[in-house]
Design a protein around this motif. Structure first.
Motif, mmCIF file in Angstrom:
data_model
loop_
_atom_site.group_PDB
_atom_site.id
_atom_site.type_symbol
_atom_site.label_atom_id
_atom_site.label_comp_id
_atom_site.label_asym_id
_atom_site.label_seq_id
_atom_site.Cartn_x
_atom_site.Cartn_y
_atom_site.Cartn_z
ATOM 1 N N UNK A 92 46.898 34.168 41.225
ATOM 2 C CA UNK A 92 46.554 35.115 42.291
ATOM 3 C C UNK A 92 45.170 35.737 42.087
ATOM 4 N N UNK A 93 44.679 35.726 40.854
ATOM 5 C CA UNK A 93 43.343 36.288 40.603
ATOM 6 C C UNK A 93 42.277 35.467 41.336
ATOM 7 N N UNK A 94 42.393 34.152 41.249
ATOM 8 C CA UNK A 94 41.471 33.288 42.003
ATOM 9 C C UNK A 94 41.558 33.597 43.501
ATOM 10 N N UNK A 95 42.795 33.785 43.949
ATOM 11 C CA UNK A 95 43.042 33.996 45.372
ATOM 12 C C UNK A 95 42.393 35.292 45.857
ATOM 13 N N UNK A 96 42.550 36.368 45.085
ATOM 14 C CA UNK A 96 41.971 37.667 45.466
ATOM 15 C C UNK A 96 40.450 37.557 45.561
ATOM 16 N N UNK A 97 39.861 36.853 44.617
ATOM 17 C CA UNK A 97 38.407 36.718 44.623
ATOM 18 C C UNK A 97 37.944 35.802 45.748
ATOM 19 N N UNK A 98 38.662 34.694 45.931
ATOM 20 C CA UNK A 98 38.301 33.743 46.990
ATOM 21 C C UNK A 98 38.383 34.375 48.372
ATOM 22 N N UNK A 99 39.313 35.316 48.520
ATOM 23 C CA UNK A 99 39.439 36.022 49.805
ATOM 24 C C UNK A 99 38.553 37.253 49.871
ATOM 25 N N UNK A 100 37.789 37.474 48.786
ATOM 26 C CA UNK A 100 36.792 38.553 48.741
ATOM 27 C C UNK A 100 37.420 39.932 48.956
ATOM 28 N N UNK A 101 38.484 40.179 48.193
ATOM 29 C CA UNK A 101 39.199 41.444 48.292
ATOM 30 C C UNK A 101 38.859 42.326 47.081
ATOM 31 N N UNK A 102 38.248 43.496 47.325
ATOM 32 C CA UNK A 102 37.712 44.306 46.220
ATOM 33 C C UNK A 102 38.783 45.150 45.504
ATOM 34 N N UNK A 103 39.779 44.482 44.969
ATOM 35 C CA UNK A 103 40.830 45.151 44.197
ATOM 36 C C UNK A 103 40.240 45.582 42.852
ATOM 37 N N UNK A 104 40.601 46.763 42.394
ATOM 38 C CA UNK A 104 40.168 47.189 41.056
ATOM 39 C C UNK A 104 41.393 47.269 40.142
ATOM 40 N N UNK A 105 41.248 46.728 38.948
ATOM 41 C CA UNK A 105 42.356 46.669 37.994
ATOM 42 C C UNK A 105 41.843 47.041 36.609
ATOM 43 N N UNK A 106 42.580 47.914 35.948
ATOM 44 C CA UNK A 106 42.270 48.169 34.547
ATOM 45 C C UNK A 106 43.041 47.156 33.721
ATOM 46 N N UNK A 107 42.329 46.416 32.892
ATOM 47 C CA UNK A 107 42.989 45.499 31.966
ATOM 48 C C UNK A 107 42.962 46.146 30.589
ATOM 49 N N UNK A 108 44.133 46.463 30.106
ATOM 50 C CA UNK A 108 44.233 46.998 28.753
ATOM 51 C C UNK A 108 44.378 45.787 27.839
ATOM 52 N N UNK A 109 43.308 45.494 27.110
ATOM 53 C CA UNK A 109 43.226 44.228 26.386
ATOM 54 C C UNK A 109 44.228 44.131 25.244
ATOM 55 N N UNK A 110 45.043 43.095 25.320
ATOM 56 C CA UNK A 110 46.028 42.849 24.267
ATOM 57 C C UNK A 110 46.183 41.353 24.050
ATOM 58 N N UNK A 111 46.722 41.003 22.875
ATOM 59 C CA UNK A 111 46.849 39.600 22.469
ATOM 60 C C UNK A 111 47.891 38.868 23.307
ATOM 61 N N UNK A 112 47.749 37.544 23.361
ATOM 62 C CA UNK A 112 48.702 36.699 24.085
ATOM 63 C C UNK A 112 49.664 36.018 23.120
ATOM 64 N N UNK A 113 50.863 35.755 23.601
ATOM 65 C CA UNK A 113 51.920 35.090 22.846
ATOM 66 C C UNK A 113 51.714 33.565 22.944
ATOM 67 N N UNK A 114 52.131 32.736 21.950
ATOM 68 C CA UNK A 114 52.834 33.033 20.739
ATOM 69 C C UNK A 114 51.860 33.026 19.542
ATOM 70 N N UNK A 115 52.182 33.698 18.438
ATOM 71 C CA UNK A 115 53.363 34.540 18.288
ATOM 72 C C UNK A 115 53.236 35.812 19.116
ATOM 73 N N UNK A 116 54.381 36.332 19.496
ATOM 74 C CA UNK A 116 54.339 37.553 20.310
ATOM 75 C C UNK A 116 53.748 38.685 19.481
ATOM 76 N N UNK A 117 52.903 39.470 20.128
ATOM 77 C CA UNK A 117 52.125 40.499 19.453
ATOM 78 C C UNK A 117 51.645 41.436 20.532
ATOM 79 N N UNK A 118 51.824 42.725 20.364
ATOM 80 C CA UNK A 118 51.461 43.648 21.448
ATOM 81 C C UNK A 118 50.121 44.337 21.217
#
Lengths: 396, 290
Positions: A92-118
């Motif tokens: 959906x991120x590609x979609x929002x940008x492709x449709x030129x929709x100025x949504x603002x989102x805070x991304x709180x940076x955290x690691x991706x699984x696996x291994x699971x880690x917060x």
């Protein structure tokens, strides 16, 4: 004007910044894992302090999807997510940008699984690099909060119209209590104009959003997104200055330098590690070492020209990455900084990449000193391409 | 003229085009339509053209209900809801498979919108692959009939019951072959506050393999054999059914379509047809169709 400082959690400072930006629709999903940002926002809504629709959706995928609909209907929109949730949003991120929709989102940076880690690293947002979203990285809590109105102003610019991520390091910034100035409503009303888009879903003036484009037209949609990113390069700088004129705070626009003028060794990094690097530089400068910092605030758009200018006098460049492209043995900042120098004769400094801070591993001053010492070996002809800076020998 | 303009790229005899036209006939100009990916989306909007005479948005395959709920939330937040109807129109795959979670979320949250499933019983846009809307023994490109298979081995998912279980105030089944009935139900669904649902049976000449001139005929056979019962549910209770006079055996419906032809040529086919007849008999009993 005097600003009153308060000690609040990073998440609260961001939620408060969102509140004064007056979004019409907020949607969020709690787990994978969420932060207090959306809890604080839902409390503001429950207390009648925000005139907005707060949507408790059933996944991060629907959180961003609902905002796609809301933004197309003309609303100012907000969500916050992190790690797995951001990965789930990917399509959906590609979609929002492709449709030129100025949504603002805070991304709180955290690691991706696996291994699971917060815990914190930046693999989540770096992995969304090519989705067509503006990405700014904050150094501290105040900057994380202040980025919010800045990004609405940039994203909603009619010559840009791209969604934007304010990236802040998980825990290190989201869960820490720091003295901050909460954004004033009156100043924000002056700084951030109302959102009144030209293209909206309106029965009185029907338009089609998200049409099917064949090979004869698809390329130009991408080209125009790229052009808009080019406009954003200028606006990010301008808006940072407009912000400083209004609020008296400045963190750099695309980049920010620290002890850069005469630096022979330049460290480049993004996010909360900047503070530790500055402390390290202060320490080493006292010992006569010519070390400096080039903070990368905007990763998308990537300020290639500005980076080349800033590195003109560097003898060695060190990049820090809290991410890795597995199979390339490099982090994204390293790859991109090297790439932006290749067809250019102005900067001849070698770039050494260090990957560290993955899954929340702490980055102490001693680790940064170690990297600087390794970079000095270049003078003796010993060159490290890219490596993990903080491996545990017993587990590696 | 219809609000779904002519000149689109739908097949001759296309059920989706009929459904889209009937929906807009029912709700009129004051609506916003959300389409997931699918035939209807693709053949109506080859950029820079659009057949939609109403505001329309397509985002992705699996998120139409979430997008529609966002549109509704935006209009509410901005005080622009007035009488505007928010309508999502999705195919069986987008509704019953990949989009099910988003639909469940939107119905649970109680947004004021109407979701219309145009069910042509397979992924027609991508080349007739099986979906959870595909009926038992239909041959599709991913559930083909073969020496060791009668085609799709599974029963069709009961989507209206799933939506009714969410406490939707209005759930109805309809068919493109019964236009006045379908238009009445869509109108009713759109007028009722809250999340409402109309599941439309839509014979696809390309995917089901019959002549494009026979879409209505095949659609009627589905209803006349009781394989597609027409009913309405309000707050979870069946409140209306379309009775069948002179019910036809399921063979008449199956014979009219290429996707079932193996049942008439393969050894043991007649026995399997009895299972399909049993489904029709169950519908008659369950809904009181006779």
């Amino acid at each position: 004007m005097r600003h009153r400082m308060v000690v609040v959690e990073g998440s609260y400072a961001v939620a408060h910044a969102v509140k004064v930006c007056k979004p019409n629709v907020i949607s969020a999903y709690p787990i994978t894992p969420q932060t207090h940002i959306v809890e604080d926002l839902s409390q503001f809504a429950a207390d009648g302090e925000m005139n907005c629709e707060y949507m408790n959706v059933e996944s991060e995928f629907s959180a961003i999807s609902a905002l796609i609909g809301a933004s197309a209907a003309g609303a100012r929109t907000y969500t916050s997510t992190t790690s797995q949730g951001l990965a789930l949003m990917h399509e959906a991120l590609f979609n929002a940008s492709g449709m030129r929709l100025p949504i603002v989102m805070t991304v709180v940076n955290r690691a991706l699984s696996a291994p699971i880690n917060i815990w914190n690293d930046q693999q989540d947002s770096i992995s969304q690099r090519d989705t067509g979203w503006i990405q700014l990285y904050a150094e501290d809590v105040q900057e994380s909060a202040d980025m919010t109105p800045q990004l609405y102003k940039i994203a909603e610019d009619e010559d840009i119209l791209l969604p934007a991520m304010a990236c802040m390091d998980g825990f290190i910034l989201s869960h820490v209590y720091e003295p901050v100035i909460l954004l004033e409503q009156s100043l924000t009303d002056e700084f951030l104009p109302d959102y009144s888009p030209e293209f909206v879903l309106d029965p009185k003036n029907p338009m089609s959003f998200g049409a099917f484009a064949d090979p004869s037209t698809y390329t130009e949609f991408r080209y125009k997104q790229e052009k808009a990113m080019g406009v954003a390069l200028k606006r990010i700088e301008e808006v940072a200055i407009e912000f400083s004129e209004k609020y008296g705070r400045y963190y750099g626009g695309l980049l920010d330098g620290y002890m850069l003028e005469d630096a022979e060794i330049v460290i480049m990094a993004m996010g909360s590690v900047i503070g530790t690097i500055k402390d390290t530089i202060d320490m080493l400068r006292k010992e006569g070492e010519r070390v400096g910092l080039l903070k990368v605030r905007s990763f998308r758009p990537f300020p290639a020209d500005e980076i080349r200018k800033a590195l003109k006098n560097a003898k060695v460049v060190i990049t820090l990455d809290k991410n890795i492209s597995v199979g390339k043995n490099e982090g994204a900042l390293c790859t991109e900084v090297k790439a932006c120098m290749y067809n250019n004769r102005d900067v001849l400094a070698p770039v050494i990449g260090f990957m560290l801070g993955h899954g929340g591993r702490d980055i102490p001053i001693s680790t940064i000193v170690k990297m600087i010492n390794k970079a000095k070996l270049v003078e003796k002809g010993i060159f490290i391409e890219s490596e993990f800076a903080d491996l545990r020998e017993d587990l590696a | 003229m219809s609000l779904l303009k002519p000149g689109h790229r739908g097949c001759a005899g296309c059920c989706d085009a009929l459904a889209g036209k009937f929906v807009l006939d029912a709700v009129g100009e004051d609506c916003i339509v959300v389409s997931p990916t699918g035939c209807l989306e693709v053949f109506t909007t080859p950029y820079p053209e659009s057949a939609w005479g109403v505001p329309w948005i397509h985002s992705l395959f699996e998120n139409a209900a979430a997008v529609a709920s966002g549109v509704e939330a935006a209009l509410k937040a901005m005080g622009k809801m007035n009488n505007t109807k928010i309508i999502a129109i999705g195919g069986d795959g987008a509704t019953m498979d990949i989009g099910l979670q988003a639909i469940s979320g939107a119905f649970e949250r109680g947004h004021d919108f109407t979701y219309i499933c145009v069910d042509n019983e397979a992924y027609m846009n991508t080349g007739i692959q099986r979906s959870s809307g595909t009926p038992m023994y239909a041959s599709t490109t991913t559930s083909p009939a073969g020496k060791a298979s009668f085609g799709n081995p599974l029963n069709k998912k009961n989507m209206p019951a799933i939506i009714a279980a969410h406490g939707s105030p209005y759930v109805a089944t309809a068919s493109v072959a019964y236009a006045p009935d379908m238009i009445r139900k869509v109108k009713k669904a759109a007028a009722i506050k809250g999340p409402t649902y109309v599941h439309v049976h839509a014979p696809c000449c390309t995917g089901w393999k019959f002549e494009g001139s026979k879409t209505i005929e095949v659609g009627r056979l589905a209803v006349e054999t009781a394989l597609w019962p027409l009913y309405e549910m309000e707050k979870g209770e069946v409140t209306g059914v379309r009775k069948i006079k002179n019910r036809k055996p399921v063979e008449e419906y199956l014979k009219a379509q290429g996707r079932f032809k193996h049942l008439f040529t393969m050894e043991g086919g007649a026995e399997e047809i009895k299972k399909i007849q049993a489904t029709a008999d169950w519908n008659v009993k369950h809904f009181g169709l006779e």
